[in-house]
Design an enzyme around this catalytic site. Sequence first.
Site, PDB file in Angstrom:
ATOM      1  N   LYS A  79       0.865  -1.175   0.000  1.00 37.15           N
ATOM      2  CA  LYS A  79       0.000   0.000   0.000  1.00 37.15           C
ATOM      3  C   LYS A  79       0.905   1.230   0.000  1.00 37.15           C
ATOM      4  CE  LYS A  79      -3.865   2.074   2.609  1.00 37.15           C
ATOM      5  NZ  LYS A  79      -4.775   1.930   3.771  1.00 37.15           N
ATOM      6  N   SER A 154      -9.715   2.159   2.950  1.00 41.28           N
ATOM      7  CA  SER A 154      -8.786   2.892   2.113  1.00 41.28           C
ATOM      8  C   SER A 154      -7.769   2.004   1.394  1.00 41.28           C
ATOM      9  CB  SER A 154      -8.013   3.916   2.964  1.00 41.28           C
ATOM     10  OG  SER A 154      -7.193   3.246   3.906  1.00 41.28           O
ATOM     11  N   SER A 178     -10.040  -0.205   7.210  1.00 35.81           N
ATOM     12  CA  SER A 178      -9.459  -0.023   5.878  1.00 35.81           C
ATOM     13  C   SER A 178      -8.805  -1.249   5.265  1.00 35.81           C
ATOM     14  CB  SER A 178      -8.439   1.123   5.892  1.00 35.81           C
ATOM     15  OG  SER A 178      -9.107   2.354   5.891  1.00 35.81           O
TER      16      SER A 178
END
Lengths: 498, 509
Positions: A79, A154, A178
């Site tokens: 990420k 997210s 997330s």
Amino acid sequence: MSELHLLSTQQLITGLQDKQFSSLELTDHYIKRINALDSKINSFITHTSETARTQAKAADEMRVQGDKRPLLGVPMAHKDIFCTQGVLTTCGSKMLHNFISPYDATIVTNIDKAGMISLGKLNMDEFAMGSDNESSYYGAVHNPWNIGHVPGGSSGGSAAAVAAGFVPVATGSDTGGSIRQPASFCGLTGIKPTYGRVSRFGMIAYASSLDQAGSMGRSAMDCAYLLQPMIGHDPRDATSIKYDMPDYVQDLNDAAASAGDKPFAGLRIGVAKEYFSKGLDTEVEQAARAALKKYEELGATIVEVTITDPEITLATYYMLAPAEASSNLSRFDGVRFGYRCENPKDLIDLYTRSRSEGFGPEVQRRILSGTYALSAGYFDAYYIKAQKVRRLIVKDFEDAFANCDVIASPTAPTAAYKLGEDLDPATMYLGDVYTIGVNLAGLPALSQPVGLTSAGLPIGLQLIGQYWQESKLLSTAHLFQQHTDHHLQHSTIAKETV
Amino acid sequence: MNTAPTTDNNAVRKHDVRPELFVDGYEVVIGIEIHCQLNTESKIFSSAPTDFGHEPNTQASIVDLGLPGVLPVLNAGVVDRALKFGIGVNAELGLFNTFDRKNYFYPDLPKGYQITQMANPIVGEGYIDVVVNEGEKNEYPKRMGITRAHLEEDAGKSVHDAVDGMTGVDLNRAGTPLIEIVSEPDMRSAHEALAYIKAIHQLVTWLGISDAIMAEGSFRCDCNVSIRKPGAELGTRTELKNLNSFRFIERAINREIERQIDILEDGGKVVQATMLYDPERDETRVMRTKEDANDYRYFPDPDLLPVRIEQLTVDSIRAAMPELPVARRARFEEALGLSEYDARILTGSRQIADYFEDVVAEIDQQDAKMAANWVMGDLLGALNKDDKDIIDSPISAKQLAGMLARIKDDTLSGKLAKKVFGALYERAGGDADDAADKIIEEKGLKQETDTGAIKAIVEEVIAKNTAMVEEYRGGKEKAFNGLVGQVMKASRGSANPQQVNQILKELLD
């Protein structure tokens, strides 16, 4: 070799060990898929294909020389919230559109040390604020099951990349759900470990007391593989805790080996009516209840527990997380790194325009509400009050765990929504209603796939564990996955060959 | 623990009112905040070095630069030093203390917040005893209250003249550990303020927790000044910022008192403000008023866990505490029989006191006064002239003691001793502990005490100076001194003066 990306991490490891394919072949397979298909998904912000190929070659040589690290040569991706030395780290924001980190996050170092190969940096909601991945400066991510839908957020890029078969596993971060919510939306397993289990050093902070890095994969076992090198005490993170170091993969194998017909005999699963509340989509509820029924069939006992009203939890979260964020994001001021506005008139202009132009609307919204919550005259009424409620939420979880081993709930109230659906922020925040309590309490939790909607979109079931019991959670999901095939379903994009 | 800031005007404790300190009928009230850098090798939350005077931005790590994703980790050495200070000012210790963030934007503040201790400081209420106007006729003792002392990180520096048309930022200082010491508003004059600041300065250097070099900014003072008619409610205060020399502190406070009196006498009102003192124009100026003050939005720093200090830790620090200046002074007076003046000079710094004690350890305690004279007079005088600290003394304590022993056993006269001292200071005897003896030997500075030898010289002088002898015998006492001088000269200063006197008298009378 077109099926490589459909293999589990365990199968990849075995394949590499048995020389069915090399790390370079594997890496090239994924790179080829990314190059061919990511234009539809937009899951990557930065590709590191060339470095990855070099590393893969090196891994192959090391293997020949007797290197036995299990994850040696297995691809993955990070990420874009994790700092990577010499590689762009944007956190999904224009604010960091030019930020090349001079250092690696601890988990990046650790995963490197395990011999894994990073294919790049994955798209995400800006500064991890969002539940649909539409707040990224680099554009929305599309759900590999149906590109008209969001992947969740997210960690939407992470979820989409795994679900699309671009990487077998990916890192994510979870401040209010997330990891779990995008895992749910993309038909994956994703785990958020106990707060303090994984170092936060080098993970760009959103809300420090809630943020925790974790792993995402197509199964509990895949998650266990990637989580293993991530955990452990880090002297550079004061909130990282020294604690027993489990061997997750071993634990899962042991659990499977000792399981009989009723692998869940003795397991008490707590179900709270507060987590099957209004706003819950019927199909999601049905799939969750069916999964619980399966657990019962396999020997588990369902017990009713009570936890804090999710609406109170939601309010507490949206008081505390923005408060911390407003302070954490102060360093993005246009002075030392990242975006700086053109021709500032003076210092105030430099700050104001750099931040107004560099941050997107969702980030600005949270900075403002957090600033408000901390400001003189409101601090006691908002921040202090929310901290007190947080203590009560922790206590409610403790009380619930007196009567059960894990707590189960739907991960999100709905399946993935349509891209571009213009939800007002308050409605969007409701998507986190079942996941954020876990972050406020610092507990570990995972999401696992338990079915599809009639429209073919994945549905997730959340399992919440007691502190430090990632092994328990992962093996609970793993044993379930031994008897079911929800996690073996492939997304539309994953089924595409290139 | 009391967390009220010092500037809380209601926090004034009961005081002896000293009308002689009133200025134009106004009573002055002063509270002081001291920012003192702690002398750890690395910074408070990172492993970067704290050395002063390096190229800009070479002493700052990614943590000090506030890069995305970095986290602070508390330096344990900072905690120990703060506890030493707390014990040194007889304070309640914050065995549970926490860190907070103070949020504001400034280019030299990399994270957009400063990590400090607001709610639970490491040092609570305490006090320090000072002597105001020390050494003067009007000196008097006073106990000054300390509200609290807390840990925090220093900010960087904005550099306005390095880059043309731009402001540079040097983050070398960012993250240097500070202890902020907040006093009660107990000071009633610039002299009292100065006495307090000097006492704190002496304490922190004495404890070895800070270099406290004002010129380098490692010891900085903010003074809150207000005036009132005696017995009235406290007046509005102003804050004098960043006073960095003892001389300016006194002047700045007095100028500010005058400014406030002028305002009130003209029927105006003092406005709460931050003031700067301009030494060149010798005036205080408003930097900003309360209207443009920040809302700092303090809240607990989620990156740092609360610090819990074991009583055991406190006990061991307490056990290892050095004897503090006041106690040591008293001991010098009582046990060594020194005057109050001598004891004060010799406890001026811990290094001086230690040096003096090292000398005394080598000699007879009864000769402490002699040792004191040499340390205070000759040694400190010479060092002072060379702008050196006593730790850089070219004469070791053992060497000085060796010289004192030769005075004591009459090997050296006072005059010869001065020569030996001079040679020692020039390091003629090298590093050896018996350097004084070597110098005496090599330079033939031994005092002549052989009566026969002295008598021979005296006889020779009498024979050569018949005129002077006649003068003396004719009743001119002064001529005697002239003869003594001649004898000393003839012996090249080595003859024992008492013996010379005695023998000369015997032969002349």
